[in-house]
Scaffold this active site. Structure first.
Site, PDB file in Angstrom:
ATOM      1  N   GLU A 111      52.781   4.335 -13.918  1.00 33.67           N
ATOM      2  CA  GLU A 111      52.069   3.801 -12.747  1.00 33.67           C
ATOM      3  C   GLU A 111      51.255   2.560 -13.134  1.00 33.67           C
ATOM      4  O   GLU A 111      50.590   2.550 -14.172  1.00 33.67           O
ATOM      5  CB  GLU A 111      51.132   4.878 -12.190  1.00 33.67           C
ATOM      6  N   GLN A 167      35.093   5.721 -18.639  1.00 36.85           N
ATOM      7  CA  GLN A 167      36.299   5.983 -17.834  1.00 36.85           C
ATOM      8  C   GLN A 167      36.416   7.476 -17.516  1.00 36.85           C
ATOM      9  O   GLN A 167      36.765   7.851 -16.404  1.00 36.85           O
ATOM     10  CB  GLN A 167      37.514   5.492 -18.621  1.00 36.85           C
TER      11      GLN A 167
HETATM   12  P1  FAD Z   1      46.570  14.509   2.363  1.00 38.34           P
HETATM   13  O1  FAD Z   1      47.877  15.087   1.996  1.00 38.34           O
HETATM   14  O2  FAD Z   1      46.367  14.125   3.779  1.00 38.34           O
HETATM   15  O3  FAD Z   1      45.465  15.559   1.911  1.00 38.34           O
HETATM   16  C1  FAD Z   1      44.074  15.297   2.092  1.00 38.34           C
HETATM   17  C2  FAD Z   1      43.341  16.619   2.353  1.00 38.34           C
HETATM   18  O4  FAD Z   1      43.787  17.166   3.599  1.00 38.34           O
HETATM   19  C3  FAD Z   1      43.635  17.707   1.327  1.00 38.34           C
HETATM   20  O5  FAD Z   1      42.458  18.462   1.163  1.00 38.34           O
HETATM   21  C4  FAD Z   1      44.746  18.538   1.939  1.00 38.34           C
HETATM   22  O6  FAD Z   1      44.711  19.888   1.499  1.00 38.34           O
HETATM   23  C5  FAD Z   1      44.422  18.422   3.411  1.00 38.34           C
HETATM   24  N1  FAD Z   1      45.631  18.393   4.259  1.00 38.34           N
HETATM   25  C6  FAD Z   1      46.814  17.776   3.989  1.00 38.34           C
HETATM   26  N2  FAD Z   1      47.651  17.893   5.031  1.00 38.34           N
HETATM   27  C7  FAD Z   1      46.987  18.595   5.979  1.00 38.34           C
HETATM   28  C8  FAD Z   1      47.310  19.023   7.294  1.00 38.34           C
HETATM   29  N3  FAD Z   1      48.499  18.726   7.841  1.00 38.34           N
HETATM   30  N4  FAD Z   1      46.373  19.715   7.985  1.00 38.34           N
HETATM   31  C9  FAD Z   1      45.171  19.989   7.457  1.00 38.34           C
HETATM   32  N5  FAD Z   1      44.804  19.611   6.222  1.00 38.34           N
HETATM   33  C10 FAD Z   1      45.689  18.907   5.492  1.00 38.34           C
HETATM   34  N6  FAD Z   1      44.885   6.257  -3.009  1.00 38.34           N
HETATM   35  C11 FAD Z   1      45.015   4.962  -2.628  1.00 38.34           C
HETATM   36  O7  FAD Z   1      44.222   4.462  -1.820  1.00 38.34           O
HETATM   37  N7  FAD Z   1      46.038   4.166  -3.114  1.00 38.34           N
HETATM   38  C12 FAD Z   1      46.954   4.645  -3.998  1.00 38.34           C
HETATM   39  O8  FAD Z   1      47.850   3.910  -4.425  1.00 38.34           O
HETATM   40  C13 FAD Z   1      46.837   6.011  -4.430  1.00 38.34           C
HETATM   41  N8  FAD Z   1      47.719   6.539  -5.297  1.00 38.34           N
HETATM   42  C14 FAD Z   1      47.636   7.868  -5.636  1.00 38.34           C
HETATM   43  C15 FAD Z   1      48.599   8.417  -6.491  1.00 38.34           C
HETATM   44  C16 FAD Z   1      48.551   9.760  -6.851  1.00 38.34           C
HETATM   45  C17 FAD Z   1      49.607  10.326  -7.758  1.00 38.34           C
HETATM   46  C18 FAD Z   1      47.499  10.594  -6.349  1.00 38.34           C
HETATM   47  C19 FAD Z   1      47.431  12.043  -6.730  1.00 38.34           C
HETATM   48  C20 FAD Z   1      46.527  10.053  -5.511  1.00 38.34           C
HETATM   49  C21 FAD Z   1      46.577   8.690  -5.136  1.00 38.34           C
HETATM   50  N9  FAD Z   1      45.640   8.117  -4.273  1.00 38.34           N
HETATM   51  C22 FAD Z   1      45.762   6.805  -3.895  1.00 38.34           C
HETATM   52  C23 FAD Z   1      44.489   8.908  -3.820  1.00 38.34           C
HETATM   53  C24 FAD Z   1      44.727   9.660  -2.488  1.00 38.34           C
HETATM   54  O9  FAD Z   1      44.899   8.712  -1.449  1.00 38.34           O
HETATM   55  C25 FAD Z   1      43.491  10.532  -2.230  1.00 38.34           C
HETATM   56  O10 FAD Z   1      43.458  11.578  -3.160  1.00 38.34           O
HETATM   57  C26 FAD Z   1      43.296  11.051  -0.818  1.00 38.34           C
HETATM   58  O11 FAD Z   1      41.970  11.597  -0.726  1.00 38.34           O
HETATM   59  C27 FAD Z   1      44.246  12.164  -0.396  1.00 38.34           C
HETATM   60  O12 FAD Z   1      45.517  11.702  -0.264  1.00 38.34           O
HETATM   61  P2  FAD Z   1      46.727  12.705   0.080  1.00 38.34           P
HETATM   62  O13 FAD Z   1      47.917  11.891   0.255  1.00 38.34           O
HETATM   63  O14 FAD Z   1      46.761  13.829  -0.860  1.00 38.34           O
HETATM   64  O15 FAD Z   1      46.203  13.239   1.501  1.00 38.34           O
END
Ligand code: FAD
Length: 289
Positions: free
Chosen positions: A17, A212
């Site tokens: 990444e 970090q």
């Molecule tokens: P979601 O899947 O929406 O989850 C967020 C919360 O909501 C969780 O607590 C989950 O349990 C809950 N949830 C999920 N779906 C539902 C539903 N349908 N109903 C009710 N609750 C639900 N951020 C950036 O800004 N840019 C990046 O490039 C980036 N890259 C990342 C790469 C990786 C590998 C990871 C692990 C994270 C990255 N992030 C990035 C951070 C990420 O955007 C945050 O962690 C964010 O807070 C959650 O994203 P998510 O896609 O898991 O959200």
């Protein structure tokens, strides 16, 4: 071979990444890192996306560079501040650039925007995944959290939400960094018990300086095991020894996980080629070029 075929390989898989440098900074350093590390033939190299999409052009530009080196590129994409039309425009731009792999994320609320505004059109990553899936041409990754996402009431509830992402169209997962192998092993046990068979790559970040560790642990809501705190106590004032110990810690994590049958790893490179090369060669997760 497609990303999904390579992720299904019983011998394991590794990916990388990168992140776009700040707008005013040139792309040379990230391009240099991509070039140096692409020779290890990762399954893919992904490029992060600034919440709010401010640097979305850079995400595409860098992903295109990855492709030009013969490596599958994954562009990250978030829901923050986006509506359906803007997402369609982004998908068009990705298709035009020949990038057919997306890590679909919700993103976090950036400073200066209300939560309501940030997630007015998409509440969760699964909403974004559904829209991308409709196009029919993208391989879609999503985020997973071995110690549970900070907003999830429990790890099991978070795993339940992984199932919603799978139903929406997620093809594979990449995990948040986690410094505790036992937490990762427990997470994989739960995935197995919950019947999740979608490939999951474990995110590994070598810690290279004491600040970090604290910053990343706070940002990612992950725990800091005593073994890692000890590295700060022992080498906090010795840059080179700290780096060496941080890389060794990551290598040990990989070895422990492999001993337990987990063999898909996603390396958070922080655009640092030299340290990641050391990690790759000490852990043996890729054949040396
Ligand atoms: P979601 O899947 O929406 O989850 C967020 C919360 O909501 C969780 O607590 C989950 O349990 C809950 N949830 C999920 N779906 C539902 C539903 N349908 N109903 C009710 N609750 C639900 N951020 C950036 O800004 N840019 C990046 O490039 C980036 N890259 C990342 C790469 C990786 C590998 C990871 C692990 C994270 C990255 N992030 C990035 C951070 C990420 O955007 C945050 O962690 C964010 O807070 C959650 O994203 P998510 O896609 O898991 O959200």
């Amino acid at each position: 071979m497609s990303i999904l075929d390579r992720l299904a390989d019983a011998d394991g898989a590794f990916s990388l990444e990168f992140f776009p440098p700040k707008k005013e900074m040139p792309l040379d350093s990230v391009y240099g890192a991509i070039e140096e590390l692409s020779v290890y033939k990762p399954v893919f190299a992904s490029v992060t996306y600034g919440a709010g999409g401010g640097d979305s052009k850079r995400t595409i530009e860098i992903s295109s560079y990855v492709r030009s080196l013969g490596v599958e590129a994954i562009a990250h994409l978030t829901c923050v501040g986006a509506n359906e039309k803007q997402t369609e425009n982004m998908l068009n731009a990705l298709e035009t650039a020949g990038i057919y792999n997306i890590l679909a994320l919700r993103g976090d609320v950036p400073d200066g925007i209300s939560k309501y505004k940030a997630f007015k059109h998409y509440k969760h990553a699964s909403d974004l995944i559904k829209q991308i899936k409709k196009r029919g041409c993208f391989t879609i990754g999503a985020a997973a959290y071995p110690e549970a996402h900070c907003e999830a009431p429990s790890l099991l509830a978070d795993i339940g939400n992984m199932k919603l992402k799978i139903s929406a169209g997620a093809d594979f997962f990449v995990t948040q960094l986690c410094f505790d192998e036992n937490a990762i092993l427990n997470f994989f046990d739960l995935l197995c018990k919950e019947g999740i068979k979608t490939p999951v790559s474990v995110g590994i970040m070598p810690v290279l300086n004491p600040n970090q560790i604290i910053r990343m642990a706070l940002l990612s809501a992950c725990s800091i095991p005593a073994r890692l705190s000890k590295i700060v106590c022992l080498y906090g004032n010795d840059t080179e020894s700290f780096k060496k110990a941080g890389i060794e810690y990551a290598v040990n994590q990989i070895n422990t996980l492999r001993d337990n049958g987990i063999n898909k790893f996603h390396l958070y490179t922080m655009n640092k080629a030299a340290e990641i090369k050391t990690l790759i060669s000490l852990s043996g997760i890729a054949n040396l070029p």
